[in-house]
Write a protein that holds these residues in place. Structure first.
Motif, PDB file in Angstrom:
ATOM      1  N   ALA A 314       0.830  -1.211   0.000  1.00 24.17           N
ATOM      2  CA  ALA A 314       0.000   0.000   0.000  1.00 24.17           C
ATOM      3  C   ALA A 314       0.861   1.255   0.000  1.00 24.17           C
ATOM      4  O   ALA A 314       0.551   2.243  -0.680  1.00 24.17           O
ATOM      5  CB  ALA A 314      -0.923  -0.008   1.215  1.00 24.17           C
ATOM      6  N   ILE A 315       1.947   1.228   0.743  1.00 24.79           N
ATOM      7  CA  ILE A 315       2.860   2.380   0.770  1.00 24.79           C
ATOM      8  C   ILE A 315       3.475   2.594  -0.609  1.00 24.79           C
ATOM      9  O   ILE A 315       3.525   3.723  -1.118  1.00 24.79           O
ATOM     10  CB  ILE A 315       3.948   2.168   1.839  1.00 24.79           C
ATOM     11  N   ARG A 316       3.954   1.514  -1.232  1.00 23.21           N
ATOM     12  CA  ARG A 316       4.561   1.635  -2.567  1.00 23.21           C
ATOM     13  C   ARG A 316       3.575   2.199  -3.583  1.00 23.21           C
ATOM     14  O   ARG A 316       3.948   2.961  -4.468  1.00 23.21           O
ATOM     15  CB  ARG A 316       5.067   0.264  -3.038  1.00 23.21           C
ATOM     16  N   ASN A 317       2.311   1.814  -3.450  1.00 28.59           N
ATOM     17  CA  ASN A 317       1.301   2.224  -4.431  1.00 28.59           C
ATOM     18  C   ASN A 317       0.752   3.623  -4.199  1.00 28.59           C
ATOM     19  O   ASN A 317       0.105   4.184  -5.091  1.00 28.59           O
ATOM     20  CB  ASN A 317       0.142   1.218  -4.430  1.00 28.59           C
ATOM     21  N   ASN A 318       0.987   4.178  -3.017  1.00 26.30           N
ATOM     22  CA  ASN A 318       0.342   5.455  -2.688  1.00 26.30           C
ATOM     23  C   ASN A 318       1.296   6.585  -2.308  1.00 26.30           C
ATOM     24  O   ASN A 318       0.882   7.745  -2.294  1.00 26.30           O
ATOM     25  CB  ASN A 318      -0.649   5.249  -1.536  1.00 26.30           C
ATOM     26  N   LEU A 319       2.540   6.273  -1.999  1.00 23.71           N
ATOM     27  CA  LEU A 319       3.506   7.313  -1.636  1.00 23.71           C
ATOM     28  C   LEU A 319       4.669   7.291  -2.609  1.00 23.71           C
ATOM     29  O   LEU A 319       5.126   6.219  -3.023  1.00 23.71           O
ATOM     30  CB  LEU A 319       4.016   7.095  -0.202  1.00 23.71           C
TER      31      LEU A 319
END
Length: 351
Positions: A314-319
């Protein structure tokens, strides 16, 4: 009450790490000054590259110190040396060649200090090796800087003595020298990245690896005192990690990771803290002590799997890269404050 692993050897490594950080800050100051004084475009370009590397490496050194979990002041003699060098660099007593020569010596000192920490960690414990691991590419990068500084010194020295340029071929020799030692260590020589800091996933993963090693060392030990010390370190590391995540990371990811999944992470850490406090009240020599540790280890392992799979995705996809690095910086700062509250500088501290 259990003791942590903040013994004399570990405190000595912490002092050395603090000294490395102080010297790294001086290297950055020097290179900023050199860019103002240099009149040679090629030398300026190389110094500019050093500066970019050294700013990034300062962030990595700070990561290592927080990951290590014991914060000390730099050695007094190192503080005095840094102050003296700073005065010389800012004054007019030394020529530009002499200032760069002093800088090359500092780079050599930094390389040796980093290698010394690495060798000492091999003698102290696997968890220490895990904590200081990120400093190794910094050591090799400083070694590459040294070779380039020798080329810069040759150019500046010949000009200072003769007023003429040195013979051609200096940079080819420098590149050959870098290749000679880089072949032995491969891709570890340079990080080859524009990162200003490690990203949040890297920093959290380092914590996970370290606590896993501590669990393994505790379960393999038959010495009640060492078991007590390993648990003390686990207690301190897990508590600081959890509180920093709850302060910095989880509020940041909640909007895109999801309310339910984020709350599950909070709940898992609440259960982990409850078990830590239960185990804290049990004697390490009691038959049930290691059973409780295994139960704690299972809960931590499940928590780690969730973070490293779904939360990291989720971090890779959103930040973006800058955001993940900034989150790492904020996480480390929060964790350092929590470590101080937990007694990170006390020898034989109790939890």
């Amino acid at each position: 009450m259990v003791s942590t692993l903040d013994d004399t050897k570990r405190n000595a490594i912490a002092t050395k790490l603090a000294s490395i950080k102080l010297v790294q800050q001086l290297l950055i100051e020097n290179e900023e000054l050199f860019l103002r004084e240099s009149t040679d475009s090629e030398i300026s370009d190389r110094i500019r590259d050093f500066l970019e590397d050294d700013r990034k490496n300062l962030g990595i050194i700070e990561t290592v110190i927080v990951q290590y979990g014991i914060q000390q002041e730099p050695k007094k003699t190192v503080q005095e040396m840094v102050n003296k060098v700073r005065q010389l660099m800012q004054g007019s007593e030394l020529s530009f060649y002499e200032k760069v020569s002093q800088h090359e010596l500092l780079k050599h000192q930094q390389v040796m200090s980093g290698l010394l920490v690495h060798k000492a960690a091999q003698k102290v414990g696997a968890d220490v090796m895990a904590a200081i691991g990120p400093i190794n590419p910094v050591n090799f990068e400083n070694r590459a800087h040294q070779e380039q500084l020798k080329g810069i010194l040759e150019i500046l020295g010949v000009r200072e003595l003769t007023g003429q340029d040195a013979d051609q071929g200096i940079w080819a020799r420098v590149q050959d020298a870098i290749a000679a030692f880089s072949g032995a260590v491969g891709s570890a020589v340079t990080q080859s990245t524009d990162k200003q800091d490690m990203n949040i996933q890297d920093v959290i993963r380092l914590d996970h690896n370290k606590v896993n090693i501590l669990f393994t060392e505790l379960l393999q030990s038959k010495d009640a005192q060492k078991i007590q010390e390993y648990f003390g370190q686990i207690y301190k590391d897990l508590t600081a990690h959890a509180e920093a995540e709850e302060e910095v990371v989880y509020p940041r990811v909640r909007s895109f990771y999801g309310e339910g999944d984020t709350q599950e992470l909070y709940d898992e850490q609440a259960e982990m803290k409850r078990l830590l406090d239960q185990i804290k009240a049990i004697s390490p020599s009691a038959p049930e002590f290691k059973d409780r540790i295994k139960n704690l280890m299972d809960i931590v392992s499940d928590h780690v799997r969730q973070e490293e799979s779904t939360m990291f995705a989720a971090i890779r996809n959103n930040l973006n890269t800058q955001q993940t690095e900034q989150l790492a910086t904020e996480f480390k700062a929060a964790k350092a404050k929590i470590q101080q509250k937990l007694g990170g500088t006390a020898t034989g501290a109790n939890v």
